[in-house]
Design an enzyme around this catalytic site. Structure first.
Site, PDB file in Angstrom:
ATOM      1  CB  CYS A 175      10.145  44.230   5.126  1.00 36.58           C
ATOM      2  SG  CYS A 175      11.873  44.218   4.692  1.00 36.58           S
TER       3      CYS A 175
HETATM    4  N1  CO8 Z   1      27.994  38.416  -7.134  1.00 42.82           N
HETATM    5  C1  CO8 Z   1      28.241  37.251  -7.776  1.00 42.82           C
HETATM    6  N2  CO8 Z   1      27.866  36.055  -7.291  1.00 42.82           N
HETATM    7  C2  CO8 Z   1      27.205  36.031  -6.114  1.00 42.82           C
HETATM    8  C3  CO8 Z   1      26.916  37.199  -5.394  1.00 42.82           C
HETATM    9  C4  CO8 Z   1      27.334  38.439  -5.952  1.00 42.82           C
HETATM   10  N3  CO8 Z   1      27.094  39.608  -5.337  1.00 42.82           N
HETATM   11  N4  CO8 Z   1      26.241  36.878  -4.281  1.00 42.82           N
HETATM   12  C5  CO8 Z   1      26.114  35.546  -4.274  1.00 42.82           C
HETATM   13  N5  CO8 Z   1      26.696  35.029  -5.388  1.00 42.82           N
HETATM   14  C6  CO8 Z   1      26.818  33.602  -5.766  1.00 42.82           C
HETATM   15  C7  CO8 Z   1      26.671  32.686  -4.566  1.00 42.82           C
HETATM   16  O1  CO8 Z   1      27.902  32.521  -3.902  1.00 42.82           O
HETATM   17  C8  CO8 Z   1      26.183  31.417  -5.206  1.00 42.82           C
HETATM   18  O2  CO8 Z   1      27.271  30.726  -5.766  1.00 42.82           O
HETATM   19  P1  CO8 Z   1      27.313  29.115  -5.731  1.00 42.82           P
HETATM   20  O3  CO8 Z   1      26.105  28.670  -6.514  1.00 42.82           O
HETATM   21  O4  CO8 Z   1      28.610  28.815  -6.376  1.00 42.82           O
HETATM   22  O5  CO8 Z   1      27.220  28.743  -4.281  1.00 42.82           O
HETATM   23  C9  CO8 Z   1      25.306  31.921  -6.359  1.00 42.82           C
HETATM   24  O6  CO8 Z   1      25.739  33.262  -6.612  1.00 42.82           O
HETATM   25  C10 CO8 Z   1      23.840  31.915  -6.002  1.00 42.82           C
HETATM   26  O7  CO8 Z   1      23.666  32.547  -4.707  1.00 42.82           O
HETATM   27  P2  CO8 Z   1      22.296  32.595  -3.946  1.00 42.82           P
HETATM   28  O8  CO8 Z   1      21.710  31.210  -3.930  1.00 42.82           O
HETATM   29  O9  CO8 Z   1      22.453  33.298  -2.646  1.00 42.82           O
HETATM   30  O10 CO8 Z   1      21.466  33.530  -4.961  1.00 42.82           O
HETATM   31  P3  CO8 Z   1      19.923  33.723  -5.093  1.00 42.82           P
HETATM   32  O11 CO8 Z   1      19.555  33.383  -6.480  1.00 42.82           O
HETATM   33  O12 CO8 Z   1      19.141  33.075  -3.992  1.00 42.82           O
HETATM   34  O13 CO8 Z   1      19.753  35.307  -4.923  1.00 42.82           O
HETATM   35  C11 CO8 Z   1      19.012  36.864  -3.228  1.00 42.82           C
HETATM   36  C12 CO8 Z   1      20.131  35.942  -3.716  1.00 42.82           C
HETATM   37  C13 CO8 Z   1      18.845  37.980  -4.261  1.00 42.82           C
HETATM   38  C14 CO8 Z   1      19.400  37.474  -1.891  1.00 42.82           C
HETATM   39  C15 CO8 Z   1      17.686  36.064  -3.120  1.00 42.82           C
HETATM   40  O14 CO8 Z   1      17.891  34.884  -2.396  1.00 42.82           O
HETATM   41  C16 CO8 Z   1      16.563  36.831  -2.444  1.00 42.82           C
HETATM   42  O15 CO8 Z   1      16.167  37.901  -2.879  1.00 42.82           O
HETATM   43  N6  CO8 Z   1      15.999  36.249  -1.389  1.00 42.82           N
HETATM   44  C17 CO8 Z   1      14.887  36.853  -0.646  1.00 42.82           C
HETATM   45  C18 CO8 Z   1      15.456  37.928   0.140  1.00 42.82           C
HETATM   46  C19 CO8 Z   1      14.429  38.693   0.906  1.00 42.82           C
HETATM   47  O16 CO8 Z   1      13.332  38.944   0.507  1.00 42.82           O
HETATM   48  N7  CO8 Z   1      14.827  39.107   2.048  1.00 42.82           N
HETATM   49  C20 CO8 Z   1      14.054  39.961   2.833  1.00 42.82           C
HETATM   50  C21 CO8 Z   1      15.022  40.856   3.443  1.00 42.82           C
HETATM   51  S1  CO8 Z   1      14.380  42.405   3.706  1.00 42.82           S
HETATM   52  C22 CO8 Z   1      13.713  42.495   5.291  1.00 42.82           C
HETATM   53  O17 CO8 Z   1      13.088  41.648   5.798  1.00 42.82           O
HETATM   54  C23 CO8 Z   1      14.002  43.737   6.031  1.00 42.82           C
HETATM   55  C24 CO8 Z   1      15.059  43.521   7.016  1.00 42.82           C
HETATM   56  C25 CO8 Z   1      15.416  44.791   7.660  1.00 42.82           C
HETATM   57  C26 CO8 Z   1      16.113  45.762   6.737  1.00 42.82           C
HETATM   58  C27 CO8 Z   1      17.567  45.631   6.786  1.00 42.82           C
HETATM   59  C28 CO8 Z   1      18.259  46.800   6.136  1.00 42.82           C
HETATM   60  C29 CO8 Z   1      19.753  46.643   6.030  1.00 42.82           C
END
Ligand code: CO8
Length: 372
Positions: free
Chosen positions: A156
């Site tokens: 990123c």
């Molecule tokens: N629908 C419904 N429920 C869901 C879904 C979904 N799609 N996904 C997860 N849930 C559920 C989970 O199972 C969990 O349930 P439970 O509480 O029962 O266990 C609940 O929702 C909460 O899940 P999370 O704790 O995972 O949810 P978050 O509130 O943390 O949100 C995010 C998830 C949006 C992913 C968040 O954690 C986030 O944005 N984190 C930072 C991510 C980030 O910045 N990453 C950087 C990546 S980008 C990068 O570095 C580039 C890499 C190279 C590129 C790659 C290209 C492919």
């Protein structure tokens, strides 16, 4: 030392948009198929049933509403769940070069610069379509640029690291005009069958023209300074690599696509970025509250809200910290540049702004610019 300016930006937006509702409908159809096909194993407890996704969760957790992709049909086909791109012959431009050409042409037009006057191209992206020859060298050829080109991957943070590398070369006098191009085909390395991440990414390409100030006809921003930092982490990882064959691992393994521990990333990257920006400002002798605009990496709205408040010491006014992730999703290295390209109007000469990217590595890159 040469003063460096940014004189042009360009964004290539892919032809297809996928809304959260469309994405979730196809994902949930896939889940039904998967669970039906594996019903016996699920009943026996040897395979875990997959849970459905939801648009409401996606919007609330990330702020993403839609994303652009280079192919929609393959991604939304519940029996396929990945894009379908026809292989291209060696004498046809690669997908990344094609996307780059569009963004670069727009950036060059804005700068009033001919492609032949460019003497450095950095193709900076989170994945390259092939190992070699460098995509940057191919872009140089299809664009008709001079000089030299290379690829770099800092996930990123590729754009900001690319801007630092290019601007250092301009300052040192080894090049006069550079293009930093970020063609991101994230759809190719996203696991569309994983509900934790299937909504996160989109495709795009961006380009930025950097020039020695004395050579620029239409300077937009002076580059005040850049800072890059990295700290190793496995929390965002993709194990796809050329040793796959040697490891006897040619199967469809989950770790051959994007994987992350999103919660950990959230917790660990936020303090890293806040500290990085504060340190950059201090070293520059600048008060962060003087920043008129923050163009942040576009991964998650809550992350950006947190960083904006931390940097400015208050909730940013509308327009001070523009987000584009609701329309483009996370486009890896291109996100902060799309925000910069689309939301740098209304600034007056002397106004300061900050481009900041963060992501896998971990990596953080910041660029302080001053409106000309
Ligand atoms: N629908 C419904 N429920 C869901 C879904 C979904 N799609 N996904 C997860 N849930 C559920 C989970 O199972 C969990 O349930 P439970 O509480 O029962 O266990 C609940 O929702 C909460 O899940 P999370 O704790 O995972 O949810 P978050 O509130 O943390 O949100 C995010 C998830 C949006 C992913 C968040 O954690 C986030 O944005 N984190 C930072 C991510 C980030 O910045 N990453 C950087 C990546 S980008 C990068 O570095 C580039 C890499 C190279 C590129 C790659 C290209 C492919």
């Amino acid at each position: 030392m040469q003063q460096v300016v940014i004189s042009g930006t360009g964004v290539f937006t892919p032809p297809y948009a996928i809304s959260n509702d469309e994405l979730v409908a196809s994902f949930n159809a896939y889940v039904e198929l998967y669970n039906a096909e594996n019903a016996d194993a699920i009943a026996a407890g040897t395979v875990e049933a997959k849970a459905p996704s939801s648009s409401a969760f996606i919007t609330a957790a990330s702020g993403i509403e839609t994303r652009y992709v280079m192919d929609k049909e393959g991604i939304l086909d519940p029996t396929r769940m990945c894009p379908r791109y026809a292989p291209r012959a060696d004498d046809v431009p690669s997908m990344m070069a094609e996307m780059a050409l569009d963004a670069a042409t727009k950036a060059l037009d804005m700068a009033g610069v001919e492609a032949a006057d460019i003497d450095l191209i950095i193709c900076a992206a989170s994945n390259m379509e092939r190992a070699y020859p460098a995509i940057g060298v191919e872009i140089q050829q299809v664009l008709g640029a001079g000089g030299f080109a290379f690829d770099m991957n800092v996930a990123c943070s590729s754009a900001t690291f690319g801007i630092q590398a290019a601007s250092d070369m301009i300052r040192a006098g080894s090049v006069r005009r550079a293009l930093v191009i970020c063609p991101e085909i994230t759809s190719g390395h996203l696991e569309w069958r994983d509900r934790d991440c299937h909504f996160i990414f989109g495709d795009v390409a961006t380009a930025v023209v950097l020039e020695a100030a004395e050579a620029a006809q239409k300077p937009l921003f002076k580059l005040r300074s850049t800072r890059c930092a990295t700290q190793f982490s496995n929390n965002i990882r993709n194990n796809m690599g050329f040793l796959r064959r040697a490891h006897d691992q040619m199967d469809d393994r989950r770790d051959m696509q994007f994987m992350q521990n999103g919660r950990k990333v959230f917790k660990e990257v936020l303090p890293l970025v806040s500290h990085h920006i504060a340190q950059h400002m201090e070293e520059e002798g600048l008060d962060a509250t003087a920043l008129k605009r923050l163009w942040l990496h576009q991964a998650n709205k809550a992350m950006n809200d947190y960083i904006g408040k931390k940097v400015l010491g208050r909730v940013p006014e509308p327009g001070e910290q523009p987000n584009i992730l609701q329309d483009y999703a996370n486009t890896s290295s291109a996100g902060s540049i799309i925000a910069f390209a689309k939301h740098s109007d209304g600034m007056t000469a002397g106004d300061l702004g900050l481009i900041c990217s963060f992501g896998a590595g971990y990596s953080v890159g910041s660029v302080v610019v001053e409106k000309v």
